[in-house]
Structure formats: structure tokens, C-alpha cells
Scaffold this motif. Structure first.
Motif, PDB file in Angstrom:
ATOM      1  N   MET A 140       0.825  -1.197   0.000  1.00 36.95           N
ATOM      2  CA  MET A 140       0.000   0.000   0.000  1.00 36.95           C
ATOM      3  C   MET A 140       0.872   1.264   0.000  1.00 36.95           C
ATOM      4  SD  MET A 140      -3.078   0.840  -0.100  1.00 36.95           S
ATOM      5  CE  MET A 140      -4.219   2.101   0.261  1.00 36.95           C
ATOM      6  N   LEU A 141       1.936   1.211   0.777  1.00 35.51           N
ATOM      7  CA  LEU A 141       2.833   2.361   0.826  1.00 35.51           C
ATOM      8  C   LEU A 141       3.476   2.605  -0.534  1.00 35.51           C
ATOM      9  CD1 LEU A 141       4.065   4.518   2.615  1.00 35.51           C
ATOM     10  CD2 LEU A 141       5.869   2.916   3.188  1.00 35.51           C
ATOM     11  N   PHE A 142       3.766   1.510  -1.252  1.00 40.60           N
ATOM     12  CA  PHE A 142       4.333   1.628  -2.596  1.00 40.60           C
ATOM     13  C   PHE A 142       3.362   2.358  -3.516  1.00 40.60           C
ATOM     14  CE2 PHE A 142       4.801  -0.110  -6.881  1.00 40.60           C
ATOM     15  CZ  PHE A 142       6.108   0.271  -7.139  1.00 40.60           C
ATOM     16  N   LEU A 143       2.084   2.056  -3.400  1.00 40.24           N
ATOM     17  CA  LEU A 143       1.069   2.706  -4.238  1.00 40.24           C
ATOM     18  C   LEU A 143       0.983   4.201  -3.930  1.00 40.24           C
ATOM     19  CD1 LEU A 143      -1.166   2.458  -6.336  1.00 40.24           C
ATOM     20  CD2 LEU A 143      -2.726   1.879  -4.481  1.00 40.24           C
ATOM     21  N   VAL A 144       1.023   4.549  -2.671  1.00 42.53           N
ATOM     22  CA  VAL A 144       0.988   5.965  -2.277  1.00 42.53           C
ATOM     23  C   VAL A 144       2.219   6.697  -2.819  1.00 42.53           C
ATOM     24  CG1 VAL A 144       1.065   7.542  -0.305  1.00 42.53           C
ATOM     25  CG2 VAL A 144      -0.433   5.538  -0.250  1.00 42.53           C
ATOM     26  N   ALA A 145       3.376   6.063  -2.712  1.00 42.53           N
ATOM     27  CA  ALA A 145       4.601   6.683  -3.229  1.00 42.53           C
ATOM     28  C   ALA A 145       4.535   6.846  -4.746  1.00 42.53           C
ATOM     29  CB  ALA A 145       5.817   5.849  -2.834  1.00 42.53           C
ATOM     30  N   ALA A 146       3.988   5.840  -5.434  1.00 38.49           N
ATOM     31  CA  ALA A 146       3.869   5.922  -6.890  1.00 38.49           C
ATOM     32  C   ALA A 146       2.916   7.045  -7.287  1.00 38.49           C
ATOM     33  CB  ALA A 146       3.382   4.589  -7.455  1.00 38.49           C
ATOM     34  N   LEU A 147       1.808   7.191  -6.587  1.00 37.01           N
ATOM     35  CA  LEU A 147       0.867   8.267  -6.899  1.00 37.01           C
ATOM     36  C   LEU A 147       1.470   9.634  -6.602  1.00 37.01           C
ATOM     37  CD1 LEU A 147      -2.477   6.703  -5.665  1.00 37.01           C
ATOM     38  CD2 LEU A 147      -1.774   7.122  -8.019  1.00 37.01           C
ATOM     39  N   LEU A 194       4.690  10.365  -6.728  1.00 33.68           N
ATOM     40  CA  LEU A 194       5.649  10.583  -7.803  1.00 33.68           C
ATOM     41  C   LEU A 194       4.935  10.981  -9.094  1.00 33.68           C
ATOM     42  CD1 LEU A 194       8.585  10.477  -8.745  1.00 33.68           C
ATOM     43  CD2 LEU A 194       8.223   8.060  -9.272  1.00 33.68           C
ATOM     44  N   LEU A 195       3.820  10.344  -9.377  1.00 34.05           N
ATOM     45  CA  LEU A 195       3.043  10.693 -10.567  1.00 34.05           C
ATOM     46  C   LEU A 195       2.573  12.144 -10.502  1.00 34.05           C
ATOM     47  CD1 LEU A 195       1.663   9.794 -13.208  1.00 34.05           C
ATOM     48  CD2 LEU A 195      -0.307   9.147 -11.821  1.00 34.05           C
ATOM     49  N   GLY A 196       2.125  12.589  -9.340  1.00 39.20           N
ATOM     50  CA  GLY A 196       1.702  13.976  -9.180  1.00 39.20           C
ATOM     51  C   GLY A 196       2.833  14.956  -9.417  1.00 39.20           C
ATOM     52  N   VAL A 197       4.005  14.629  -8.905  1.00 36.13           N
ATOM     53  CA  VAL A 197       5.169  15.495  -9.109  1.00 36.13           C
ATOM     54  C   VAL A 197       5.539  15.536 -10.591  1.00 36.13           C
ATOM     55  CG1 VAL A 197       7.634  15.722  -8.630  1.00 36.13           C
ATOM     56  CG2 VAL A 197       6.050  15.206  -6.779  1.00 36.13           C
ATOM     57  N   VAL A 198       5.539  14.363 -11.223  1.00 38.22           N
ATOM     58  CA  VAL A 198       5.890  14.305 -12.647  1.00 38.22           C
ATOM     59  C   VAL A 198       4.862  15.059 -13.479  1.00 38.22           C
ATOM     60  CG1 VAL A 198       6.120  12.732 -14.613  1.00 38.22           C
ATOM     61  CG2 VAL A 198       7.239  12.195 -12.460  1.00 38.22           C
ATOM     62  N   MET A 199       3.590  14.907 -13.175  1.00 39.85           N
ATOM     63  CA  MET A 199       2.553  15.600 -13.946  1.00 39.85           C
ATOM     64  C   MET A 199       2.686  17.118 -13.793  1.00 39.85           C
ATOM     65  SD  MET A 199       0.942  13.395 -15.640  1.00 39.85           S
ATOM     66  CE  MET A 199      -0.466  14.308 -16.204  1.00 39.85           C
TER      67      MET A 199
END
Length: 55
Positions: free
Chosen positions: A1-8, A10-15
């Protein structure tokens, strides 16, 4: 679950960064993220197949 939060996160930062990046950079980032997600999906599918076949 923590991996999913980190991925989201990171996606927000990249976007946010992509909004100011040139189109070629945006396309390269999109391809990299897409390949990463595809590899993750294949690994998960293979892991589930191995796990269910042994039970």
C-alpha cells in the motif's frame, strides 16, 4: 500500500513538471511510466499464477 501511495505521489510530481516541459520530454516520460507499469503488471500476473497453481 505504501508503494502505491509513493507511486501516486511521484506521478503527481511528474505531472506538475510535465506541464512545463517540452513535448518530446513529456512523451519520453509517458513511455517510461507506461513500460514500468506494464512490467509491474506482468510480474504481478506471473506471481499470482505461480501462487495459485501451488495451492
Amino acid at each position: 500500500m505504501l508503494f502505491l501511495v509513493a507511486a501516486l505521489l511521484l506521478l503527481g510530481v511528474v505531472m506538475g513538471s510535465i506541464a512545463h516541459a517540452p513535448l518530446p520530454v513529456t512523451l519520453v516520460a509517458a513511455v517510461v511510466i507506461g513500460v514500468w507499469l506494464a512490467v509491474f503488471a506482468v510480474r504481478e500476473r506471473n506471481a499470482r499464477r505461480r501462487h495459485t497453481s501451488t495451492n
